[in-house]
Scaffold this active site. Structure first.
Site, PDB file in Angstrom:
ATOM      1  N   SER A  15     -46.176  22.534  16.129  1.00  0.00           N
ATOM      2  CA  SER A  15     -45.442  22.430  14.859  1.00  0.00           C
ATOM      3  C   SER A  15     -45.408  20.977  14.378  1.00  0.00           C
ATOM      4  O   SER A  15     -45.656  20.045  15.159  1.00  0.00           O
ATOM      5  CB  SER A  15     -43.999  22.935  15.108  1.00  0.00           C
ATOM      6  OG  SER A  15     -43.182  22.734  13.971  1.00  0.00           O
ATOM      7  N   SER A 138     -37.411   7.826  17.499  1.00  0.00           N
ATOM      8  CA  SER A 138     -36.921   8.138  16.156  1.00  0.00           C
ATOM      9  C   SER A 138     -36.250   6.884  15.589  1.00  0.00           C
ATOM     10  O   SER A 138     -35.857   5.989  16.363  1.00  0.00           O
ATOM     11  CB  SER A 138     -35.868   9.251  16.245  1.00  0.00           C
ATOM     12  OG  SER A 138     -35.267   9.467  14.990  1.00  0.00           O
ATOM     13  N   TYR A 151     -28.430  13.574  19.868  1.00  0.00           N
ATOM     14  CA  TYR A 151     -29.847  13.290  19.544  1.00  0.00           C
ATOM     15  C   TYR A 151     -30.125  11.789  19.610  1.00  0.00           C
ATOM     16  O   TYR A 151     -31.074  11.342  20.254  1.00  0.00           O
ATOM     17  CB  TYR A 151     -30.154  13.830  18.152  1.00  0.00           C
ATOM     18  CG  TYR A 151     -31.581  13.583  17.676  1.00  0.00           C
ATOM     19  CD1 TYR A 151     -32.662  14.159  18.338  1.00  0.00           C
ATOM     20  CD2 TYR A 151     -31.853  12.781  16.561  1.00  0.00           C
ATOM     21  CE1 TYR A 151     -33.977  13.947  17.903  1.00  0.00           C
ATOM     22  CE2 TYR A 151     -33.153  12.565  16.126  1.00  0.00           C
ATOM     23  CZ  TYR A 151     -34.205  13.139  16.798  1.00  0.00           C
ATOM     24  OH  TYR A 151     -35.498  12.929  16.361  1.00  0.00           O
ATOM     25  N   LYS A 155     -32.670   9.558  22.005  1.00  0.00           N
ATOM     26  CA  LYS A 155     -33.791   8.786  21.447  1.00  0.00           C
ATOM     27  C   LYS A 155     -33.647   7.283  21.733  1.00  0.00           C
ATOM     28  O   LYS A 155     -34.639   6.585  21.900  1.00  0.00           O
ATOM     29  CB  LYS A 155     -33.918   9.058  19.938  1.00  0.00           C
ATOM     30  CG  LYS A 155     -34.347  10.504  19.624  1.00  0.00           C
ATOM     31  CD  LYS A 155     -35.763  10.795  20.145  1.00  0.00           C
ATOM     32  CE  LYS A 155     -36.296  12.137  19.682  1.00  0.00           C
ATOM     33  NZ  LYS A 155     -37.683  12.378  20.109  1.00  0.00           N
ATOM     34  N   THR A 186     -40.718  18.278   8.227  1.00  0.00           N
ATOM     35  CA  THR A 186     -41.173  19.253   9.235  1.00  0.00           C
ATOM     36  C   THR A 186     -40.055  20.293   9.411  1.00  0.00           C
ATOM     37  O   THR A 186     -39.065  20.275   8.680  1.00  0.00           O
ATOM     38  CB  THR A 186     -41.414  18.581  10.609  1.00  0.00           C
ATOM     39  OG1 THR A 186     -40.127  18.151  11.121  1.00  0.00           O
ATOM     40  CG2 THR A 186     -42.331  17.381  10.514  1.00  0.00           C
TER      41      THR A 186
HETATM   42  N1  LIG Z   1     -39.260  15.151  11.447  1.00  0.00           N
HETATM   43  C1  LIG Z   1     -38.529  14.046  11.506  1.00  0.00           C
HETATM   44  O1  LIG Z   1     -37.897  13.627  10.515  1.00  0.00           O
HETATM   45  C2  LIG Z   1     -38.450  13.253  12.783  1.00  0.00           C
HETATM   46  C3  LIG Z   1     -37.839  11.993  12.723  1.00  0.00           C
HETATM   47  C4  LIG Z   1     -37.746  11.245  13.888  1.00  0.00           C
HETATM   48  C5  LIG Z   1     -38.260  11.717  15.078  1.00  0.00           C
HETATM   49  N2  LIG Z   1     -38.844  12.955  15.126  1.00  0.00           N
HETATM   50  C6  LIG Z   1     -39.344  13.414  16.421  1.00  0.00           C
HETATM   51  O2  LIG Z   1     -40.667  13.886  16.275  1.00  0.00           O
HETATM   52  C7  LIG Z   1     -40.923  14.869  17.277  1.00  0.00           C
HETATM   53  C8  LIG Z   1     -41.558  16.088  16.617  1.00  0.00           C
HETATM   54  O3  LIG Z   1     -40.619  16.683  15.738  1.00  0.00           O
HETATM   55  P1  LIG Z   1     -41.038  17.486  14.414  1.00  0.00           P
HETATM   56  O4  LIG Z   1     -40.399  16.805  13.279  1.00  0.00           O
HETATM   57  O5  LIG Z   1     -42.484  17.739  14.408  1.00  0.00           O
HETATM   58  O6  LIG Z   1     -40.185  18.834  14.646  1.00  0.00           O
HETATM   59  P2  LIG Z   1     -40.627  20.366  14.839  1.00  0.00           P
HETATM   60  O7  LIG Z   1     -41.498  20.787  13.717  1.00  0.00           O
HETATM   61  O8  LIG Z   1     -39.364  21.094  15.091  1.00  0.00           O
HETATM   62  O9  LIG Z   1     -41.513  20.339  16.159  1.00  0.00           O
HETATM   63  C9  LIG Z   1     -40.934  20.152  17.417  1.00  0.00           C
HETATM   64  C10 LIG Z   1     -42.006  20.402  18.487  1.00  0.00           C
HETATM   65  O10 LIG Z   1     -41.418  20.194  19.777  1.00  0.00           O
HETATM   66  C11 LIG Z   1     -41.668  21.329  20.593  1.00  0.00           C
HETATM   67  N3  LIG Z   1     -40.558  21.551  21.511  1.00  0.00           N
HETATM   68  C12 LIG Z   1     -39.234  21.701  21.210  1.00  0.00           C
HETATM   69  N4  LIG Z   1     -38.532  21.994  22.322  1.00  0.00           N
HETATM   70  C13 LIG Z   1     -39.432  22.012  23.337  1.00  0.00           C
HETATM   71  C14 LIG Z   1     -39.329  22.284  24.713  1.00  0.00           C
HETATM   72  N5  LIG Z   1     -38.157  22.599  25.304  1.00  0.00           N
HETATM   73  N6  LIG Z   1     -40.459  22.240  25.469  1.00  0.00           N
HETATM   74  C15 LIG Z   1     -41.653  21.947  24.902  1.00  0.00           C
HETATM   75  N7  LIG Z   1     -41.819  21.697  23.603  1.00  0.00           N
HETATM   76  C16 LIG Z   1     -40.717  21.736  22.831  1.00  0.00           C
HETATM   77  C17 LIG Z   1     -41.806  22.497  19.608  1.00  0.00           C
HETATM   78  O11 LIG Z   1     -42.632  23.510  20.162  1.00  0.00           O
HETATM   79  P3  LIG Z   1     -42.145  24.924  20.757  1.00  0.00           P
HETATM   80  O12 LIG Z   1     -40.976  25.378  19.952  1.00  0.00           O
HETATM   81  O13 LIG Z   1     -43.372  25.776  20.646  1.00  0.00           O
HETATM   82  O14 LIG Z   1     -41.801  24.606  22.177  1.00  0.00           O
HETATM   83  C18 LIG Z   1     -42.528  21.827  18.455  1.00  0.00           C
HETATM   84  O15 LIG Z   1     -43.928  21.841  18.667  1.00  0.00           O
HETATM   85  C19 LIG Z   1     -39.583  15.144  17.963  1.00  0.00           C
HETATM   86  O16 LIG Z   1     -39.514  14.432  19.178  1.00  0.00           O
HETATM   87  C20 LIG Z   1     -38.572  14.597  16.978  1.00  0.00           C
HETATM   88  O17 LIG Z   1     -37.372  14.208  17.597  1.00  0.00           O
HETATM   89  C21 LIG Z   1     -38.949  13.719  14.008  1.00  0.00           C
END
Ligand SMILES: NC(=O)c1ccc[n+]([C@@H]2O[C@H](COP(=O)([O-])OP(=O)(O)OC[C@H]3O[C@@H](n4cnc5c(N)ncnc54)[C@H](OP(=O)(O)O)[C@@H]3O)[C@@H](O)[C@H]2O)c1
Length: 262
Positions: A15, A138, A151, A155, A186
């Site tokens: 994702s 993050s 969270y 981080k 996302t």
């Molecule tokens: N989007 C933002 O604004 C943002 C900002 C700062 C940091 N981040 C960081 O970026 C990273 C990716 O987030 P995203 O925005 O792409 O969110 P997302 O679309 O919700 O994707 C999260 C991903 O993490 C996987 N995941 C969640 N729990 C898991 C578990 N227990 N074991 C293995 N995989 C797991 C999910 O896969 P499954 O559900 O298939 O396991 C999914 O592929 C995260 O670490 C998030 O904290 C995002």
């Protein structure tokens, strides 16, 4: 680092940021190890990317199982050039409303799961004489805001872990890059936990108006290629927040007390 023919292990590949990273890394000729819990999504991604990649389902919330089961994956693939610790979960709930278990849940996935996989992969990188560990922390790992006590804590912990690991691996030709994304569009808000540890299943304004995920992934890959130590990837206030807090901490703290990104 030239990513062509490099073996890159990406967690959270099913994702959002992870999926976008995989699409762009594959286009650069990298061979991927695709990990997350949802095996069907990983298999579909592999098919879309030509079918030559490795699908390795795993649950970051089970670090002890990772320590036991993942060495066999490294042994089978023989070489890991880059590990991208991207899989993670967020939270949208007030400290006064949170069950204590939510804090543990966030630390298991975002911190202990990340450490366990890094612990499995880094010895192989040291053995092969090169490698790169990339962890997606993050902007919440640099500044705090309302609704994110769990969270943000997890981080910030990733930032500290990576700073220390970088120092320890400096003479082993293993680089450590910490990426701090701001708001990226996302499914993160939908998947983020409420005060009882359940997905909140609703959008959040800052994420809906966030940076395009493909554009964010491209910037992250540039930082990997340039072998940077730490980068912030974000637009608008979310990208500027760490700088504002550094130079105007009191102003920043007052601002965050007024903001309500839930
Ligand atoms: N989007 C933002 O604004 C943002 C900002 C700062 C940091 N981040 C960081 O970026 C990273 C990716 O987030 P995203 O925005 O792409 O969110 P997302 O679309 O919700 O994707 C999260 C991903 O993490 C996987 N995941 C969640 N729990 C898991 C578990 N227990 N074991 C293995 N995989 C797991 C999910 O896969 P499954 O559900 O298939 O396991 C999914 O592929 C995260 O670490 C998030 O904290 C995002």
């Amino acid at each position: 680092m030239n990513l062509k023919d490099k073996i890159v292990w990406v967690t959270g590949a099913s994702s959002g940021i992870g999926e976008a990273l995989c699409e762009q890394l594959a286009a650069k000729g990298a061979i991927l190890v695709l990990s997350a819990r949802n095996e069907d999504k990983l298999k579909a991604l592999n098919t879309r990317l030509g079918g030559m990649h490795h699908v390795v389902p795993l649950d970051l919330a089970e670090p002890e199982a990772l320590l036991k089961e993942m060495p066999a994956v490294v042994e089978r693939i023989k070489r890991i050039d880059v590990l991208i610790n991207n899989g993670g979960v967020s939270q949208r709930s007030l400290f006064l409303e949170n069950d204590f278990s939510v804090y543990r849940q966030l630390m298991e996935v975002n911190y202990f799961g990340l450490i366990a996989l890094t612990k499995v992969v880094v010895p192989q990188m040291v053995k092969q004489g090169m490698g790169m560990v990339v962890s997606i922390s993050s902007v919440a790992g640099k500044v705090g805001s309302k609704f994110r006590t769990g969270y943000s804590g997890s981080k910030y912990a990733v930032v500290g872990f990576m700073d220390c690991l970088r120092a320890e691996l400096a003479d082993k030709n293993v680089n450590c890059l910490t990426i701090c994304p701001g708001s990226i569009k996302t499914a993160i808000a939908h998947n983020s936990l409420d005060g009882q540890g359940k997905p909140q299943n609703k959008p959040e304004e800052s994420i809906e108006n966030g940076m395009d995920v493909g554009r964010a992934a491209a910037k992250m890959i540039k930082a990997i290629e340039a072998e940077k130590d730490e980068v912030v990837v974000g637009e608008g206030i979310s990208g500027l927040a760490p700088t504002i807090k550094r130079f105007f901490p009191r102003f920043f703290n007052r601002l965050t007390a007024r903001m309500n990104y839930r």
